[in-house]
Design an enzyme around this catalytic site. Structure first.
Site, PDB file in Angstrom:
ATOM      1  N   GLU A  37      -4.138  -1.179   1.339  1.00 26.92           N
ATOM      2  CA  GLU A  37      -5.214  -0.400   1.955  1.00 26.92           C
ATOM      3  C   GLU A  37      -4.722   0.386   3.161  1.00 26.92           C
ATOM      4  O   GLU A  37      -5.148   1.524   3.389  1.00 26.92           O
ATOM      5  CB  GLU A  37      -6.358  -1.329   2.359  1.00 26.92           C
ATOM      6  N   ASP A  83      -3.354  -6.705   3.062  1.00 29.59           N
ATOM      7  CA  ASP A  83      -2.260  -6.156   3.860  1.00 29.59           C
ATOM      8  C   ASP A  83      -2.743  -5.891   5.283  1.00 29.59           C
ATOM      9  O   ASP A  83      -3.950  -5.728   5.529  1.00 29.59           O
ATOM     10  CB  ASP A  83      -1.705  -4.882   3.226  1.00 29.59           C
TER      11      ASP A  83
END
Length: 456
Positions: free
Chosen positions: A152, A88
């Protein structure tokens, strides 16, 4: 003697091609498309699938763990060495980019694009490091498990879920910080502040989308004709070397101020558009929220005005007012803090609550955990040795940082690269970049470090 750097350069084009493949995917958290099998949205699932496809292409055993995370096993030994990276990315302000953030641009020996340095490029570096060890058929006692998640940047729910389903590797690292080795990470905490404050002449204030980014743009809607503010606002911008605009919107005015984004763990490297805007607004408004923000946050990255400043073995506590939404008198704001392991919850809460009581605001928070691995441990020393071998750098030693990484997700894990001392890859900023030479050198360092730890 194995020349890992030579082996990496043989695979240079493949490494870049795989990074390009991943970076084309705008894998920002998207709750609107989140559902079963893609808990963080469609784009994050697409990135997860793309990474799994890379492993399958190369003939490795791969697994998708319910869309939260996945892994690629390189080798078939029982014990595992873990490399943890994330797919991400943080959002882009496309107007601030010189290139398309989701198409990797190669220029002047660098890759430009969202994710080339945080963390798609480093993840591919770790993957190829392990792949090289496998392709050279070197004798090992552990397989390498490449583990990759999709959340994350928004709390690492991916790893929390993954490790309820899968065992911890024996040891590992995440290529998601700086060289040399990071043995310590400050605890992270978000103070979510809410309440009602009489708006006065302030109709609304909006800034920030993620608490872990210094907000680059702040927009304010304020009562009155734009001629009331035009001269003073432009003068303020000029005096403080800032950019912005004044626009007439019906019977009120829109003010826009542009600062500079940065990672919340290093807020001093950015210019917080929210606090800079409020420092202007105190000259044209008696709004108590504006006064509170100016008094407690303006040009203070270390909590001195809040009464929580502290510097410990990991360095200073840092503060970033990351998100603010103020509409019709309702306040919703998020303050990101990175806290040395010596500071307890009470030391934070009491001083902050005293300031909030004066405004009638409430807060909620949960102090995360800090990470500390003995700098003299075999893991830290072996990783550092590989770094020194390829760089000749004896000056920079194992360190502690304010950023939080996947290293906190499992025991015996640290952050290791990919940013070299003296470089700035513009993490979480416009025009994110990484030098191709640095990327390839990091891959060789990873291969050497992994092999030192898993060889028979």
């Amino acid at each position: 003697m194995i020349d890992f750097l030579e082996e990496v350069y043989k695979r240079k084009d493949d490494i870049i091609a795989d990074i390009e493949k991943l970076c084309r995917i705008p894998s920002v958290l998207d709750e609107a498309t989140a559902n079963e099998g893609q808990p963080f949205g469609a784009a994050c699932k697409e990135a997860l699938d793309a990474m799994l496809e890379i492993g399958e292409r190369d003939g490795f055993v791969c697994e998708n763990v319910d869309g939260y995370a996945g892994h690629i096993d390189i080798g078939d030994e029982e014990a595992a060495f873990g490399i943890l990276g994330h797919l991400d990315v943080v959002p882009c302000n496309k107007e601030g980019w010189n290139t398309d953030p989701y198409e990797v641009t190669i220029k002047n020996g660098k890759l430009y694009g969202r994710g080339v340095a945080d963390d798609k490029g480093p993840l591919i570096a770790g993957y190829y490091a392990a792949k090289i060890i496998h392709e050279l058929d070197l004798p090992v006692k552990m397989k390498t498990r490449i583990i990759f998640g999709c959340n994350e940047e928004n709390g690492s729910k991916c790893m929390k879920y993954y490790f309820t389903k899968k065992p911890y590797p024996a040891m590992g690292f995440t290529p998601d910080a700086e060289f040399p080795v990071v043995y310590g990470e400050k605890a992270g905490v978000n103070f979510q502040i809410t309440g009602e404050i009489e708006r006065g002449n302030i109709i609304g204030i909006y800034s920030g989308t993620r608490s872990n980014i210094v907000p680059e743009v702040c927009e304010v809607y304020i009562e009155g004709n734009y001629k009331q503010y035009k001269d003073s606002f432009h003068q303020y911008l000029a005096t403080h070397h800032l950019k912005g605009s004044v626009e007439e919107e019906g019977n009120h005015t829109k003010l826009t101020l542009v600062g500079k984004s940065a990672h919340a763990s290093t807020p001093e490297q950015g210019i917080n558009a929210t606090t800079a805007m409020c420092h202007y607004l105190i000259t044209v408004s008696e709004n108590k929220l504006v006064q509170f923000i100016d008094e407690c946050f303006y040009q203070d990255h270390y909590g001195e005005k809040l009464g929580i400043a502290y510097t410990g073995l990991m360095g200073p506590l840092t503060v970033n007012l990351g998100v603010l939404n103020y509409k019709n008198g309702h306040v919703s704001m998020i303050v990101d803090m990175r806290v040395p392991h010596e500071v307890n919850d009470e030391q934070l809460t009491k001083p902050i609550q005293a300031h909030l009581d004066g405004c009638g605001l409430l807060e909620s928070h949960e102090l995360g955990k800090a990470l500390y691995i003995d700098p003299q441990s075999d893991l830290v020393q072996s990783l550092h040795s590989a770094y020194v071998e390829f760089t000749g750098d004896h000056t920079h030693q194992p360190q502690a940082i304010g950023g939080g990484t996947y290293a906190k997700s499992m025991p015996n894990c640290v952050a290791f690269g990919v940013e070299f001392p003296g470089t700035d890859n513009k993490i979480h900023q416009n025009n994110e970049e990484i030098a191709i030479e640095d990327l390839l050198k990091a891959t060789a360092i990873y291969a050497k470090a992994i092999y030192n730890l898993i060889k028979k």
